[in-house]
Motif scaffolding. Structure first.
Motif, mmCIF file in Angstrom:
data_model
loop_
_atom_site.group_PDB
_atom_site.id
_atom_site.type_symbol
_atom_site.label_atom_id
_atom_site.label_comp_id
_atom_site.label_asym_id
_atom_site.label_seq_id
_atom_site.Cartn_x
_atom_site.Cartn_y
_atom_site.Cartn_z
ATOM 1 N N VAL A 84 11.648 30.959 58.926
ATOM 2 C CA VAL A 84 13.064 30.618 58.823
ATOM 3 C C VAL A 84 13.145 29.114 59.032
ATOM 4 C CG1 VAL A 84 15.363 30.896 59.825
ATOM 5 C CG2 VAL A 84 13.805 32.861 59.685
ATOM 6 N N ILE A 85 13.841 28.432 58.127
ATOM 7 C CA ILE A 85 13.996 26.977 58.209
ATOM 8 C C ILE A 85 15.476 26.670 58.370
ATOM 9 C CG2 ILE A 85 13.678 24.779 57.011
ATOM 10 C CD1 ILE A 85 11.411 26.241 55.408
ATOM 11 N N VAL A 86 15.781 25.853 59.369
ATOM 12 C CA VAL A 86 17.161 25.426 59.591
ATOM 13 C C VAL A 86 17.183 23.907 59.544
ATOM 14 C CG1 VAL A 86 19.172 25.492 61.110
ATOM 15 C CG2 VAL A 86 17.581 27.431 61.071
ATOM 16 N N THR A 87 18.033 23.366 58.676
ATOM 17 C CA THR A 87 18.224 21.924 58.588
ATOM 18 C C THR A 87 19.648 21.606 59.034
ATOM 19 O OG1 THR A 87 19.057 21.897 56.317
ATOM 20 C CG2 THR A 87 16.654 21.823 56.601
ATOM 21 N N GLU A 88 20.019 20.388 58.888
ATOM 22 C CA GLU A 88 21.368 19.954 59.240
ATOM 23 C C GLU A 88 22.430 20.673 58.409
ATOM 24 O OE1 GLU A 88 23.752 15.732 59.020
ATOM 25 O OE2 GLU A 88 21.598 15.719 59.297
ATOM 26 N N VAL A 89 22.061 21.077 57.181
ATOM 27 C CA VAL A 89 23.057 21.643 56.278
ATOM 28 C C VAL A 89 22.727 23.024 55.732
ATOM 29 C CG1 VAL A 89 23.912 19.386 55.551
ATOM 30 C CG2 VAL A 89 22.039 20.460 54.290
ATOM 31 N N ALA A 90 21.511 23.536 55.968
ATOM 32 C CA ALA A 90 21.123 24.782 55.314
ATOM 33 C C ALA A 90 20.300 25.697 56.209
ATOM 34 C CB ALA A 90 20.341 24.472 54.045
ATOM 35 N N LEU A 91 20.353 26.967 55.850
ATOM 36 C CA LEU A 91 19.506 28.003 56.425
ATOM 37 C C LEU A 91 18.691 28.570 55.274
ATOM 38 C CD1 LEU A 91 18.694 30.155 58.626
ATOM 39 C CD2 LEU A 91 20.601 31.517 57.735
ATOM 40 N N GLU A 92 17.381 28.626 55.446
ATOM 41 C CA GLU A 92 16.513 29.212 54.428
ATOM 42 C C GLU A 92 15.575 30.195 55.097
ATOM 43 O OE1 GLU A 92 13.217 28.052 51.007
ATOM 44 O OE2 GLU A 92 14.093 26.470 52.228
ATOM 45 N N ILE A 93 15.488 31.381 54.507
ATOM 46 C CA ILE A 93 14.535 32.387 54.968
ATOM 47 C C ILE A 93 13.525 32.584 53.857
ATOM 48 C CG2 ILE A 93 14.215 34.767 55.720
ATOM 49 C CD1 ILE A 93 17.212 34.691 56.615
ATOM 50 N N ARG A 94 12.257 32.404 54.198
ATOM 51 C CA ARG A 94 11.154 32.636 53.263
ATOM 52 C C ARG A 94 10.376 33.842 53.760
ATOM 53 N NH1 ARG A 94 8.766 26.486 52.574
ATOM 54 N NH2 ARG A 94 10.740 25.555 51.864
ATOM 55 N N PHE A 95 10.149 34.789 52.867
ATOM 56 C CA PHE A 95 9.457 36.014 53.235
ATOM 57 C C PHE A 95 8.635 36.454 52.042
ATOM 58 C CE2 PHE A 95 9.281 40.539 54.583
ATOM 59 C CZ PHE A 95 8.958 40.374 55.915
ATOM 60 N N GLY A 96 7.425 35.889 51.936
ATOM 61 C CA GLY A 96 6.616 36.140 50.737
ATOM 62 C C GLY A 96 7.385 35.682 49.522
ATOM 63 N N PRO A 97 7.579 36.542 48.523
ATOM 64 C CA PRO A 97 8.307 36.140 47.315
ATOM 65 C C PRO A 97 9.829 36.119 47.471
ATOM 66 C CG PRO A 97 7.579 38.401 47.091
ATOM 67 C CD PRO A 97 6.983 37.879 48.391
ATOM 68 N N TRP A 98 10.343 36.624 48.579
ATOM 69 C CA TRP A 98 11.797 36.671 48.789
ATOM 70 C C TRP A 98 12.289 35.386 49.431
ATOM 71 C CZ3 TRP A 98 8.612 40.824 49.528
ATOM 72 C CH2 TRP A 98 8.847 41.911 48.697
ATOM 73 N N ARG A 99 13.471 34.944 48.982
ATOM 74 C CA ARG A 99 14.110 33.746 49.528
ATOM 75 C C ARG A 99 15.592 34.022 49.731
ATOM 76 N NH1 ARG A 99 9.565 32.668 49.668
ATOM 77 N NH2 ARG A 99 8.425 30.820 49.046
ATOM 78 N N LEU A 100 16.088 33.551 50.841
ATOM 79 C CA LEU A 100 17.517 33.567 51.102
ATOM 80 C C LEU A 100 17.870 32.152 51.528
ATOM 81 C CD1 LEU A 100 19.551 36.127 53.167
ATOM 82 C CD2 LEU A 100 19.887 33.676 53.448
ATOM 83 N N THR A 101 18.800 31.538 50.804
ATOM 84 C CA THR A 101 19.227 30.179 51.120
ATOM 85 C C THR A 101 20.746 30.128 51.103
ATOM 86 O OG1 THR A 101 17.242 29.302 50.055
ATOM 87 C CG2 THR A 101 19.025 27.757 50.456
ATOM 88 N N THR A 102 21.294 29.489 52.130
ATOM 89 C CA THR A 102 22.739 29.333 52.197
ATOM 90 C C THR A 102 23.071 28.074 52.989
ATOM 91 O OG1 THR A 102 24.833 30.479 52.650
ATOM 92 C CG2 THR A 102 23.073 30.730 54.286
ATOM 93 N N ASN A 103 24.270 27.571 52.787
ATOM 94 C CA ASN A 103 24.739 26.449 53.594
ATOM 95 C C ASN A 103 24.902 26.912 55.031
ATOM 96 O OD1 ASN A 103 24.896 24.646 51.455
ATOM 97 N ND2 ASN A 103 26.977 25.285 50.950
ATOM 98 N N LEU A 104 24.626 26.028 55.952
ATOM 99 C CA LEU A 104 24.732 26.363 57.367
ATOM 100 C C LEU A 104 26.162 26.738 57.757
ATOM 101 C CD1 LEU A 104 22.741 26.651 59.642
ATOM 102 C CD2 LEU A 104 23.171 24.289 60.265
ATOM 103 N N ASP A 105 27.143 26.158 57.078
ATOM 104 C CA ASP A 105 28.530 26.516 57.398
ATOM 105 C C ASP A 105 28.920 27.914 56.903
ATOM 106 O OD1 ASP A 105 28.794 25.975 54.694
ATOM 107 O OD2 ASP A 105 30.225 24.348 54.949
ATOM 108 N N ASN A 106 28.022 28.581 56.165
ATOM 109 C CA ASN A 106 28.252 29.971 55.763
ATOM 110 C C ASN A 106 27.810 30.949 56.855
ATOM 111 O OD1 ASN A 106 29.125 32.025 53.976
ATOM 112 N ND2 ASN A 106 27.019 32.315 53.265
ATOM 113 N N VAL A 107 27.128 30.465 57.881
ATOM 114 C CA VAL A 107 26.713 31.319 58.993
ATOM 115 C C VAL A 107 27.917 31.528 59.908
ATOM 116 C CG1 VAL A 107 25.213 31.522 61.011
ATOM 117 C CG2 VAL A 107 24.310 30.584 58.865
ATOM 118 N N ALA A 108 28.393 32.769 59.973
ATOM 119 C CA ALA A 108 29.545 33.095 60.808
ATOM 120 C C ALA A 108 29.127 33.284 62.262
ATOM 121 C CB ALA A 108 30.234 34.350 60.295
ATOM 122 N N GLU A 109 28.011 33.955 62.472
ATOM 123 C CA GLU A 109 27.502 34.180 63.820
ATOM 124 C C GLU A 109 26.066 34.664 63.749
ATOM 125 O OE1 GLU A 109 29.121 37.474 66.129
ATOM 126 O OE2 GLU A 109 29.750 38.446 64.279
#
Length: 130
Positions: free
Chosen positions: A32-57
């Motif tokens: 799981v990678i967290v930057t100033e603006v994004a959250l990215e989950i890498r899991f083998g071939p699967w990826r989930l990327t979203t803006n950090l402000d989309n994280v509700a909780e």
């Protein structure tokens, strides 16, 4: 808020490591990678990327998880369309999104309102997402 890029590796148990290998999920392909603006989950071939402000909780969730429902590839919950990226049965972090995000299918037809990750340091990920 920190401006650095933080990487949170997954914690693999032996049984989950073996089950994940055929799907390309290894300790070097899952994090799981967290930057100033994004959250990215890498899991083998699967990826989930979203803006950090989309994280509700984010909240800690505990297991034990059912091995057959969580081991191997990314798993879709038929109950709520949440996605689980699990590498052990003990517990992880559940991230809720304001707007559901794609991850499990290559056409991005399914959107996930939550993602559960079994990172090695759930307390640090929780603190970073607060």
């Amino acid at each position: 808020m920190t401006t650095e890029r933080q990487v949170f590796p997954f914690r693999f148990s032996s049984a989950y490591r073996v089950a994940a290998l055929p799907f390309g999920v290894t300790s070097s392909s899952a994090c799981v990678i967290v930057t100033e603006v994004a959250l990215e989950i890498r899991f083998g071939p699967w990826r989930l990327t979203t803006n950090l402000d989309n994280v509700a909780e984010a909240e800690e969730v505990s297991g034990p998880y059912a091995f057959l429902k969580t081991a191997g590839p990314a798993h879709l919950s038929l109950a709520d369309r949440g996605i689980t990226f699990a590498t052990n049965r003990d517990g992880g972090v559940c991230v809720r999104f304001r707007t559901p995000v794609p991850a499990i299918d290559p056409l991005h037809l399914i959107r996930h309102p939550t993602a559960t990750v079994t990172v090695a340091r759930p307390d640090q990920l929780l603190a970073r997402l607060k």
